[in-house]
Write a protein that holds these residues in place. Structure first.
Motif, short mmCIF file in Angstrom:
data_model
loop_
_atom_site.label_atom_id
_atom_site.label_comp_id
_atom_site.label_asym_id
_atom_site.label_seq_id
_atom_site.Cartn_x
_atom_site.Cartn_y
_atom_site.Cartn_z
N LEU A 26 47.29 69.70 31.96
CA LEU A 26 47.89 69.13 30.75
C LEU A 26 46.88 68.20 30.09
CD1 LEU A 26 51.46 68.35 32.21
CD2 LEU A 26 50.74 70.38 30.90
N ALA A 29 49.83 66.74 26.23
CA ALA A 29 51.05 67.45 25.83
C ALA A 29 52.13 66.44 25.45
CB ALA A 29 51.55 68.34 26.98
N LYS A 49 53.45 75.19 32.45
CA LYS A 49 54.84 74.97 32.03
C LYS A 49 55.63 74.23 33.12
CE LYS A 49 55.56 79.41 31.49
NZ LYS A 49 54.22 79.88 31.89
N LEU A 219 52.51 76.29 25.16
CA LEU A 219 51.54 75.45 25.88
C LEU A 219 50.19 76.14 25.78
CD1 LEU A 219 51.35 72.85 27.39
CD2 LEU A 219 52.18 73.99 29.43
N LEU A 224 51.12 71.09 23.67
CA LEU A 224 52.26 71.85 23.14
C LEU A 224 52.12 71.98 21.63
CD1 LEU A 224 55.10 70.33 25.31
CD2 LEU A 224 54.53 72.75 25.16
#
Ligand code: ADP
Ligand code: MG
Length: 226
Positions: A26, A29, A49, A219, A224
Motif C-alpha cells: 500500500l 491508499a 485488497k 487498487l 485507490l
C-alpha cells in the motif's frame, strides 16, 4: 455534527518484509465511506485488497497513515481500546463463512452479541430478526453442515450486522459461491445498505458485484483510484 462518514482511511502505507526483500503493497491508499454506501475495491490478485481491509478493520497495523472510525484514530490508541473499537464498529464477511459448526445458524448470528455481553435472550431475538432479513427465518435451527453454501454465507452476513457496526468489511464475499448465490449476497448487501443505512467496503473480483456498488475503486500501484 452531521458528517455521514463512518470510516476514513487516510494515506495508508504498508510493506511486508525488509531490506531488499521488502514488498511495498500500500502506497498512500485512502478512502472515505459514508453511511449506507457500498464501495467496491477491485484489483488483481496480490494487489493488496485484503491487506487494505485488514488495516481498515483494525486487524493489521499500517506502517503509516490513519484510520478514523467513530471520530477516533484507531491505530493511535492502546491495544485493549483498539480491540473494543474493532468489536463495536467493524463487521467482517470473509470468502469462507467461518461459522462455528457446533452451533445453529441462529446461535452463530447471535454469537458476537453474546460475546459482547448482551443477555442471551435479547441476542437471540436480534439474531432472529436478522435471520428474517436475510431470508433464513426457516433455517434458524439448522447447523452449518446442514446448510448450503449460499445459506451459510447469508448467515455470515447476518452475523456481521448483529452489533450494528459502522461499516462491514467484506473480503471476496461471493468468491466461494456460484452465480445464483452470488447474486443473492450482492442484492442482500445493497438492500441492507438501503434499509439499515449500513455501509459496506467490499473487495471483490466479481464484476457484477462491483457494477452494483454505489462507488467503484481500483487498487493500483498501492493506491485507490476511481
Ligand atoms: N503477512 C504477510 N507477509 C508477507 N507478505 C504478505 C502478507 N500478507 C500479504 N502479503 C503479500 O502482500 C501482497 C498483497 O496481498 P493481499 O493483500 O492478500 O492481496 P489481494 O487481497 O489483493 O489478493 C501479496 O503479494 C501477498 O503475498
Ligand atoms: Mg485477498
Amino acid at each position: 455534527m452531521n458528517d455521514p462518514t463512518v470510516l476514513s482511511a487516510e494515506d495508508i502505507w504498508k510493506s511486508y518484509g525488509d531490506g531488499d526483500d521488502s514488498l511495498s503493497i500500500l502506497r498512500g491508499a485512502s478512502v472515505r465511506i459514508s453511511a449506507g454506501e457500498v464501495v467496491s475495491v477491485m484489483g488483481p490478485s496480490g494487489s493488496g485488497k485484503s491487506t487494505f481491509l485488514h488495516v481498515c478493520g483494525v486487524l493489521d497495523p499500517p506502517d503509516r497513515g490513519r484510520v478514523v472510525v467513530g471520530g477516533v484514530d484507531v491505530w493511535s490508541v492502546g491495544e485493549s481500546r483498539r480491540a473494543a473499537m474493532r468489536n463495536r464498529y467493524i463487521g467482517f464477511i470473509f470468502q469462507f463463512h467461518h461459522l462455528l459448526e457446533e452451533f445453529t445458524l441462529l446461535e452463530n448470528v447471535a454469537m458476537p452479541a453474546m460475546l459482547a455481553g448482551e443477555p442471551r435472550k435479547l441476542a437471540l431475538e436480534k439474531a432472529a430478526e436478522l435471520m428474517e432479513e436475510v431470508g433464513l427465518q426457516d433455517r434458524a435451527d439448522h447447523f452449518p453442515s446442514e446448510s448450503s453454501g449460499g445459506e451459510r454465507q447469508r448467515a455470515a452476513v447476518a452475523r456481521a450486522l448483529i452489533l450494528s457496526p459502522a461499516v462491514v468489511l467484506a473480503d471476496e464475499p461471493t468468491g466461494n459461491l456460484d452465480a445464483p448465490n452470488s447474486k443473492v449476497i450482492e442484492d442482500l448487501m445493497l438492500e441492507l445498505a438501503e434499509k439499515r443505512k449500513q455501509a459496506f467496503l467490499v473487495a471483490t473480483h466479481d464484476l457484477e458485484l462491483a457494477a452494483k456498488a454505489h462507488r467503484r475503486l481500483v487498487l493500483e500501484n498501492g493506491r485507490l483510484v476511481s
